[in-house]
Design an enzyme around this catalytic site. Structure first.
Site, PDB file in Angstrom:
ATOM      1  N   HIS A 178      10.729   5.308  -3.740  1.00 21.87           N
ATOM      2  CA  HIS A 178      12.085   6.062  -4.187  1.00 21.87           C
ATOM      3  C   HIS A 178      12.940   4.605  -3.935  1.00 21.87           C
ATOM      4  CE1 HIS A 178      11.162   9.715  -4.695  1.00 21.87           C
ATOM      5  NE2 HIS A 178      10.221   9.661  -3.462  1.00 21.87           N
ATOM      6  N   GLN A 216       0.880  -1.426  -0.130  1.00 21.80           N
ATOM      7  CA  GLN A 216       0.333  -0.140  -0.336  1.00 21.80           C
ATOM      8  C   GLN A 216       0.474   0.934  -0.107  1.00 21.80           C
ATOM      9  OE1 GLN A 216      -3.480   1.546   0.644  1.00 21.80           O
ATOM     10  NE2 GLN A 216      -1.728   3.359   1.336  1.00 21.80           N
ATOM     11  N   THR A 217       0.290   2.564  -0.853  1.00 18.95           N
ATOM     12  CA  THR A 217       1.452   2.872  -0.911  1.00 18.95           C
ATOM     13  C   THR A 217       0.019   4.518  -1.352  1.00 18.95           C
ATOM     14  OG1 THR A 217       3.072   4.617  -1.171  1.00 18.95           O
ATOM     15  CG2 THR A 217       2.379   2.696  -2.607  1.00 18.95           C
ATOM     16  N   ARG A 218       1.044   5.807  -0.746  1.00 19.53           N
ATOM     17  CA  ARG A 218      -0.245   7.156  -1.185  1.00 19.53           C
ATOM     18  C   ARG A 218       1.339   8.486  -1.473  1.00 19.53           C
ATOM     19  NH1 ARG A 218       0.791   9.125   3.896  1.00 19.53           N
ATOM     20  NH2 ARG A 218       0.737  11.452   3.507  1.00 19.53           N
ATOM     21  N   ARG A 253       6.389   1.241   8.649  1.00 19.11           N
ATOM     22  CA  ARG A 253       6.458   1.798   9.890  1.00 19.11           C
ATOM     23  C   ARG A 253       5.721   2.742   9.639  1.00 19.11           C
ATOM     24  NH1 ARG A 253       8.622   7.048  11.775  1.00 19.11           N
ATOM     25  NH2 ARG A 253       9.682   7.115  13.895  1.00 19.11           N
ATOM     26  N   ASP A 254       5.047   3.557  10.881  1.00 17.27           N
ATOM     27  CA  ASP A 254       4.005   4.326  10.727  1.00 17.27           C
ATOM     28  C   ASP A 254       2.435   4.385   9.450  1.00 17.27           C
ATOM     29  OD1 ASP A 254       2.350   6.759  11.552  1.00 17.27           O
ATOM     30  OD2 ASP A 254       4.553   8.087  11.193  1.00 17.27           O
ATOM     31  N   HIS A 255       2.282   3.091   9.676  1.00 15.50           N
ATOM     32  CA  HIS A 255       1.296   2.811   8.282  1.00 15.50           C
ATOM     33  C   HIS A 255       0.003   3.320   8.927  1.00 15.50           C
ATOM     34  CE1 HIS A 255      -0.328  -0.335   5.325  1.00 15.50           C
ATOM     35  NE2 HIS A 255      -1.922   0.474   5.770  1.00 15.50           N
ATOM     36  N   ALA A 256      -0.387   4.060   7.523  1.00 19.69           N
ATOM     37  CA  ALA A 256      -1.047   5.017   7.141  1.00 19.69           C
ATOM     38  C   ALA A 256      -1.330   6.785   8.651  1.00 19.69           C
ATOM     39  CB  ALA A 256      -3.173   4.410   6.936  1.00 19.69           C
ATOM     40  N   HIS A 278      11.707   1.791  -0.634  1.00 24.08           N
ATOM     41  CA  HIS A 278      10.549   1.469  -1.501  1.00 24.08           C
ATOM     42  C   HIS A 278      10.669   0.186  -1.913  1.00 24.08           C
ATOM     43  CE1 HIS A 278       9.593   5.445  -0.893  1.00 24.08           C
ATOM     44  NE2 HIS A 278       8.591   4.885   0.140  1.00 24.08           N
ATOM     45  N   ILE A 300      -8.780  45.570  -2.446  1.00 25.23           N
ATOM     46  CA  ILE A 300      -9.234  46.443  -0.966  1.00 25.23           C
ATOM     47  C   ILE A 300      -8.598  44.993  -0.168  1.00 25.23           C
ATOM     48  CG2 ILE A 300     -10.099  47.616   1.264  1.00 25.23           C
ATOM     49  CD1 ILE A 300     -11.075  48.679  -0.854  1.00 25.23           C
ATOM     50  N   ALA A 301      -9.654  44.058  -0.212  1.00 24.93           N
ATOM     51  CA  ALA A 301      -9.522  42.493   0.029  1.00 24.93           C
ATOM     52  C   ALA A 301      -9.397  43.016   1.551  1.00 24.93           C
ATOM     53  CB  ALA A 301      -8.515  41.879   0.031  1.00 24.93           C
ATOM     54  N   ARG A 361     -13.369  44.746 -10.848  1.00 20.79           N
ATOM     55  CA  ARG A 361     -14.953  45.415 -11.123  1.00 20.79           C
ATOM     56  C   ARG A 361     -15.271  45.968 -12.004  1.00 20.79           C
ATOM     57  NH1 ARG A 361     -17.729  45.831  -6.199  1.00 20.79           N
ATOM     58  NH2 ARG A 361     -15.964  45.095  -4.508  1.00 20.79           N
TER      59      ARG A 361
END
Ligand code: PPS
Length: 572
Positions: free
Chosen positions: A202, A196-198, A291-294, A205, A476-477, A436
């Site tokens: 590299h 699984q990856t998001r 490590r630290d999945h999701a 991986h 002006i915002a 404007r």
């Protein structure tokens, strides 16, 4: 529960109807309430319909939802750690009742599915956040989505699919669970380890997945998420092109790439378990958990939401019941002395380790600096650089905000000339008066109209920025929230440089070039900014300029220096 292997990995709950039944539903649907699915909901519907979420047959009803929250199970005892619910607005829900049907449509209005309403309820979202995410802190993206953006009412019930959600990108890489299983069978793959990856992949991986496949003697399925991931992630178009390059680095016929249209929740351990169930539905026998999945990273105080190996512990606890073998991994790091990647706990003593974090990689892409060959593959780096050019090649918006008569337009005009002198990018001026006239001629100066005016400017500036140009805005915002909304529209595409032209009201009024302050004082103009309408000064602009204290040329020059220090231009 012994029945688990069947429901998760055996018969898939594919929920499409065909032929006359489908035509009848289509005709009847004209009379039903119609709900336009959000991109997130569309992902859920796709996996509910194609069997990716088996054994679910539709959106959860309250009993399943509660047992899922409390014990990560459905009422039938099967493991299911993440709620899959349809959230709608209270207003839409007020016209619904159990037993009725809803037409679920994609953003183009295509009828995707019919929902047979079993139950409607108002959930306790704080409770859901605490149980699913382990926190109610809105700096967690899953919690923010739940507490700040999801609808007030949940609608549960079975689904019947009419049309597969259409996809036009990477069609040959998209497979339903049944199609993927058939491909595995055709190729004679019996043991399949899914990854699984998001993120882009590299060398680390590649090494990790290669080792995993070797370790369990399985074929490898690269199964990246292309539905919703964490905001700020590299877009899936770029990632998929990177994965395609990566495929060439594995031994032939050992590895497959398939795209998963999942909407991630970033729920760490619970999500890891969910991912394993989904991969089982897609035919995997093994699942890599690193490590630290999701995990969504750190909270406001800098503390990680989940421990680095919490996800592994939870999947380990349930893998026998699930029938998916977890392949756990420590983080891999590069050991230059050995010119090798090794799991962190296997690095020999007194050896150096190297790693490049996602943040560091983004910095190097921004600055166009070196991305070493030990870290990634040349074709992947090339692909990333193509999509994420250095800041000197990105578009940007300079957004000047300040009172009428503060000097915004004069500075913007001077800056435009200086930028044109530098060359390299097209410059567009979106001055208050010009906008404007050309974009907002029907608008007045009520809060609503001013917001609309600024959001239109933001939209045009974001398009200019996206296409690599320079937008100089000088409205002006006056309202902070609207300026923030504009920043959010632009930053994904390039730079947003807010310049507060902070000339004092007394100076602006004294100048009174258009005679408007005098009219406002006499009550001839109502709602004039700074007189009887507020100006909310920016708290953290990239630059503040007081035109009472500098010349126009100096003001333009200070913006150029700011752009240079941020890396958007290389010589001022
Ligand atoms: S906003 O609030 O950002 O939408 O305003 P903006 O579009 O920049 O306004 C452009 C010019 O409109 C003139 N004007 C007013 N300004 C403020 N308040 C009121 N009620 C108003 N009525 C007309 C004013 O001259 C603005 O021009 P600048 O260039 O800022 O002087």
């Amino acid at each position: 529960m012994s029945g688990l292997i069947e429901p998760h990995g055996g018969m898939l709950c594919v929920r499409y109807t065909q032929g006359p039944e489908r035509e009848a539903l289509r005709e009847e649907s004209a009379a039903w309430p119609s709900w336009d699915l959000t991109p997130r909901q569309l992902c859920d519907v796709e996996l509910l319909l194609n069997g990716g979420f088996s054994p679910l047959r539709g959106f959860m009803e309250q009993a399943d939802y509660q047992t899922c929250l409390q014990s990560m199970r459905l009422t039938n005892g099967l493991l299911w750690p993440i709620p899959v619910v349809l959230d709608v607005s209270a207003q839409f829900a007020s016209g619904l009742h159990a037993g009725a049907r809803i037409a679920l449509r994609d953003p183009e209005g295509l009828l995707i599915a019919c929902l047979m309403i079993g139950e409607l309820w108002t959930p306790d979202k704080e409770q859901e956040a605490a149980l699913v995410f382990g926190t109610t802190d809105c700096s967690h993206p899953g919690v923010a989505q739940l507490l700040e953006r999801s609808g007030a009412v949940y609608v549960g019930g079975e689904l019947m699919g009419l049309e597969e959600p259409p996809h036009y990108d990477f069609t040959t890489l998209r497979h339903s669970p049944a199609a993927l299983r058939a491909l595995f069978q055709q190729r004679g793959w019996r043991r399949i380890v899914a990854f699984q990856t998001r993120n882009p992949m590299h060398r680390a991986h590649q090494e990790l997945t290669f080792r995993a496949a070797k370790q369990v003697q399985a074929n490898l399925l690269l199964h990246p998420v292309v539905g919703m991931t964490k905001s700020g992630d590299i877009d899936h178009f770029t990632r998929v092109r990177c994965y395609e390059h990566l495929l060439d680095t594995y031994p032939e016929q050992t590895t497959m790439l398939s795209l998963l249209p999942l909407a991630m929740r970033m729920a760490g351990p619970r999500e890891a378990l969910w991912h394993a169930i989904i991969r089982k539905n897609y035919g995997a026998t093994h699942f890599i958990v690193g490590r630290d999945h999701a995990g969504p990273g750190k909270d406001k105080s800098g503390k990680p939401f989940y421990g680095p190996y919490d996800a592994q512990a939870l999947v380990e606890q349930h893998q026998a019941e699930l029938g998916v073998v977890m392949v756990p991994f420590q983080q891999l790091v590069y050991v230059p002395e050995l010119d090798q990647y090794l799991p962190q706990d296997e690095v020999p003593p007194h050896h150096t380790t190297l790693d490049i974090s996602g943040t560091e990689l983004r910095r190097r892409l921004h600055e166009g600096t070196e991305i070493p060959a030990w870290f990634s593959f040349p074709r992947i780096v090339q692909e990333l650089r193509r999509s994420y050019p250095p800041r000197t090649k990105q578009g940007f918006t300079v957004f000047m905000t300040g009172l009428s008569g503060a000097g915004k337009s004069t500075i913007a005009n001077a800056l435009q000339i200086k930028l044109m002198e530098l060359g390299g990018r097209r410059v567009s001026l979106l001055d208050g008066d010009l906008v404007r006239k050309h974009l907002s001629s029907e608008l007045g100066f009520s809060k609503e109209h001013r917001d609309l005016n600024i959001l239109r400017i933001g939209y045009v500036a974001s398009e200019i920025t996206k296409h690599g140009g320079i937008a100089l805005c000088a409205p002006i915002a006056p309202y902070r929230a609207t300026r923030s909304a504009v920043r959010e529209m632009i930053e994904p595409w390039g730079g947003f440089i807010e310049v507060h032209v902070a000339t004092a009201i007394e100076v602006c009024e004294h100048r009174d070039r258009k005679g408007l302050y005098a009219k406002a004082r006499q009550g001839l103009i109502r709602g004039f900014t700074g007189i009887d309408d507020p100006y909310e000064a920016p708290e953290n602009p990239e630059l503040r300029i007081d035109t009472a204290l500098c010349t126009v040329a100096e003001a333009a020059q200070s913006i150029l220096l700011c752009l240079e220090s941020l890396g958007f231009i290389s010589a001022a």
